[in-house]
Motif scaffolding. Structure first.
Motif, PDB file in Angstrom:
ATOM      1  N   GLY A 185       0.814  -1.217   0.000  1.00 31.69           N
ATOM      2  CA  GLY A 185       0.000   0.000   0.000  1.00 31.69           C
ATOM      3  C   GLY A 185       0.844   1.262   0.000  1.00 31.69           C
ATOM      4  N   PHE A 186       1.974   1.227   0.674  1.00 32.07           N
ATOM      5  CA  PHE A 186       2.873   2.383   0.691  1.00 32.07           C
ATOM      6  C   PHE A 186       3.374   2.672  -0.721  1.00 32.07           C
ATOM      7  N   TRP A 187       3.787   1.590  -1.426  1.00 31.13           N
ATOM      8  CA  TRP A 187       4.341   1.779  -2.772  1.00 31.13           C
ATOM      9  C   TRP A 187       3.265   2.086  -3.802  1.00 31.13           C
ATOM     10  N   ALA A 188       2.064   1.537  -3.621  1.00 27.28           N
ATOM     11  CA  ALA A 188       0.960   1.862  -4.539  1.00 27.28           C
ATOM     12  C   ALA A 188       0.631   3.349  -4.446  1.00 27.28           C
ATOM     13  N   ALA A 189       0.603   3.892  -3.232  1.00 25.29           N
ATOM     14  CA  ALA A 189       0.351   5.325  -3.066  1.00 25.29           C
ATOM     15  C   ALA A 189       1.488   6.146  -3.670  1.00 25.29           C
ATOM     16  N   ALA A 190       2.724   5.671  -3.487  1.00 27.24           N
ATOM     17  CA  ALA A 190       3.880   6.402  -4.024  1.00 27.24           C
ATOM     18  C   ALA A 190       3.799   6.525  -5.539  1.00 27.24           C
ATOM     19  N   GLN A 191       3.225   5.511  -6.208  1.00 29.14           N
ATOM     20  CA  GLN A 191       3.099   5.583  -7.669  1.00 29.14           C
ATOM     21  C   GLN A 191       2.193   6.726  -8.092  1.00 29.14           C
ATOM     22  N   GLN A 192       1.357   7.202  -7.146  1.00 30.81           N
ATOM     23  CA  GLN A 192       0.482   8.357  -7.386  1.00 30.81           C
ATOM     24  C   GLN A 192       1.043   9.615  -6.723  1.00 30.81           C
ATOM     25  N   ARG A 193       2.307   9.523  -6.296  1.00 29.86           N
ATOM     26  CA  ARG A 193       2.979  10.637  -5.610  1.00 29.86           C
ATOM     27  C   ARG A 193       2.208  11.073  -4.363  1.00 29.86           C
ATOM     28  N   ARG A 194       1.679  10.069  -3.661  1.00 27.18           N
ATOM     29  CA  ARG A 194       1.006  10.293  -2.378  1.00 27.18           C
ATOM     30  C   ARG A 194       1.841   9.611  -1.304  1.00 27.18           C
ATOM     31  N   LEU A 195       2.002  10.289  -0.167  1.00 32.39           N
ATOM     32  CA  LEU A 195       2.745   9.726   0.952  1.00 32.39           C
ATOM     33  C   LEU A 195       1.740   9.216   1.983  1.00 32.39           C
ATOM     34  N   VAL A 196       1.850   7.940   2.344  1.00 28.68           N
ATOM     35  CA  VAL A 196       0.921   7.338   3.304  1.00 28.68           C
ATOM     36  C   VAL A 196       1.699   6.613   4.396  1.00 28.68           C
ATOM     37  N   VAL A 197       1.044   6.462   5.538  1.00 25.18           N
ATOM     38  CA  VAL A 197       1.563   5.613   6.608  1.00 25.18           C
ATOM     39  C   VAL A 197       0.444   4.661   7.002  1.00 25.18           C
ATOM     40  N   GLN A 198       0.830   3.507   7.512  1.00 29.70           N
ATOM     41  CA  GLN A 198      -0.155   2.547   7.981  1.00 29.70           C
ATOM     42  C   GLN A 198      -0.617   2.976   9.376  1.00 29.70           C
ATOM     43  N   ALA A 199      -1.926   2.899   9.595  1.00 29.78           N
ATOM     44  CA  ALA A 199      -2.474   3.265  10.902  1.00 29.78           C
ATOM     45  C   ALA A 199      -3.552   2.269  11.290  1.00 29.78           C
ATOM     46  N   CYS A 200      -3.733   2.108  12.585  1.00 24.76           N
ATOM     47  CA  CYS A 200      -4.756   1.213  13.131  1.00 24.76           C
ATOM     48  C   CYS A 200      -6.081   1.969  13.184  1.00 24.76           C
ATOM     49  N   THR A 201      -7.137   1.380  12.622  1.00 25.03           N
ATOM     50  CA  THR A 201      -8.443   2.046  12.671  1.00 25.03           C
ATOM     51  C   THR A 201      -9.125   1.833  14.022  1.00 25.03           C
ATOM     52  N   ASN A 202      -8.607   0.930  14.833  1.00 23.46           N
ATOM     53  CA  ASN A 202      -9.189   0.674  16.151  1.00 23.46           C
ATOM     54  C   ASN A 202      -8.674   1.656  17.200  1.00 23.46           C
ATOM     55  N   CYS A 203      -7.340   1.838  17.284  1.00 20.23           N
ATOM     56  CA  CYS A 203      -6.779   2.703  18.336  1.00 20.23           C
ATOM     57  C   CYS A 203      -6.062   3.930  17.786  1.00 20.23           C
ATOM     58  N   GLY A 204      -5.865   3.994  16.470  1.00 20.60           N
ATOM     59  CA  GLY A 204      -5.245   5.165  15.863  1.00 20.60           C
ATOM     60  C   GLY A 204      -3.728   5.146  15.811  1.00 20.60           C
ATOM     61  N   ALA A 205      -3.102   4.106  16.329  1.00 22.46           N
ATOM     62  CA  ALA A 205      -1.637   4.054  16.329  1.00 22.46           C
ATOM     63  C   ALA A 205      -1.086   4.064  14.904  1.00 22.46           C
ATOM     64  N   VAL A 206      -0.019   4.807  14.702  1.00 31.10           N
ATOM     65  CA  VAL A 206       0.712   4.766  13.430  1.00 31.10           C
ATOM     66  C   VAL A 206       1.687   3.605  13.514  1.00 31.10           C
ATOM     67  N   LEU A 207       1.703   2.765  12.473  1.00 32.44           N
ATOM     68  CA  LEU A 207       2.532   1.562  12.462  1.00 32.44           C
ATOM     69  C   LEU A 207       3.584   1.701  11.375  1.00 32.44           C
ATOM     70  N   HIS A 208       4.766   1.982  11.791  1.00 38.37           N
ATOM     71  CA  HIS A 208       5.857   2.098  10.837  1.00 38.37           C
ATOM     72  C   HIS A 208       7.089   1.469  11.472  1.00 38.37           C
ATOM     73  N   LEU A 209       7.566   0.425  10.925  1.00 39.20           N
ATOM     74  CA  LEU A 209       7.303  -0.148   9.621  1.00 39.20           C
ATOM     75  C   LEU A 209       5.940  -0.839   9.591  1.00 39.20           C
ATOM     76  N   PRO A 210       5.330  -0.884   8.375  1.00 39.84           N
ATOM     77  CA  PRO A 210       4.033  -1.541   8.249  1.00 39.84           C
ATOM     78  C   PRO A 210       4.101  -3.000   8.673  1.00 39.84           C
ATOM     79  N   ARG A 211       2.982  -3.484   9.199  1.00 35.37           N
ATOM     80  CA  ARG A 211       2.919  -4.860   9.702  1.00 35.37           C
ATOM     81  C   ARG A 211       1.483  -5.347   9.607  1.00 35.37           C
ATOM     82  N   PRO A 212       1.252  -6.645   9.756  1.00 42.98           N
ATOM     83  CA  PRO A 212      -0.113  -7.165   9.578  1.00 42.98           C
ATOM     84  C   PRO A 212      -1.043  -6.895  10.753  1.00 42.98           C
TER      85      PRO A 212
END
Ligand SMILES: [Zn+2]
Length: 136
Positions: free
Chosen positions: A20-47
């Motif tokens: 997902g990070f690289w798919a967004a980058a192909q559109q020149r968008r910067l994204v980070v993975q985040a938990c929709t339950n508690c809001g934590a930012v997860l970097h490096l991305p993980r399952p």
């Protein structure tokens, strides 16, 4: 070695956890993975969220700005496509200070921690777009 047969270091763009990070980058968008339950930012991305163990994760777009957390100068060349000297930057994102991304700029620089920076999109020879950083 000629330019045409140099091996370029490419990101793995089809990984289930980081794709997902690289798919967004192909559109020149910067994204980070985040938990929709508690809001934590997860970097490096993980399952799974490292805080609440939820599997409900999303890619959250963030501003393409940050500040220098630290840097180092590379003087020893280890790859023909990365001539030395260059400066490696660790950038703390303005919108997600829990996430730090790596970049590099040609030459020797010693930016102070907190120096503002912005994303500089680079297109590799095969068309893959990757984020890098430039100082403001
Ligand atoms: Zn969570």
């Amino acid at each position: 070695m000629t330019e045409s047969n140099l091996v370029y270091l490419r990101p793995v763009t089809d990984d289930v956890d980081t794709g997902g990070f690289w798919a967004a980058a192909q559109q020149r968008r910067l994204v980070v993975q985040a938990c929709t339950n508690c809001g934590a930012v997860l970097h490096l991305p993980r399952p799974m969220c490292r805080v609440c163990h939820s599997f409900d994760l999303e890619w959250r777009e963030v501003a393409q700005h940050g500040t220098v957390y630290t840097s180092t100068i590379v003087e020893h060349q280890v790859h023909p496509n990365y001539p030395v000297p260059y400066t490696v930057l660790v950038i703390e994102l303005d919108d997600a200070p829990q996430a730090r991304l790596i970049g590099s700029i040609p030459g020797r620089m010693t930016p102070d921690a907190g120096t503002p920076a912005h994303v500089r999109w680079e297109t590799m020879p095969d068309g893959t777009i990757v984020p890098n950083w430039a100082l403001d």
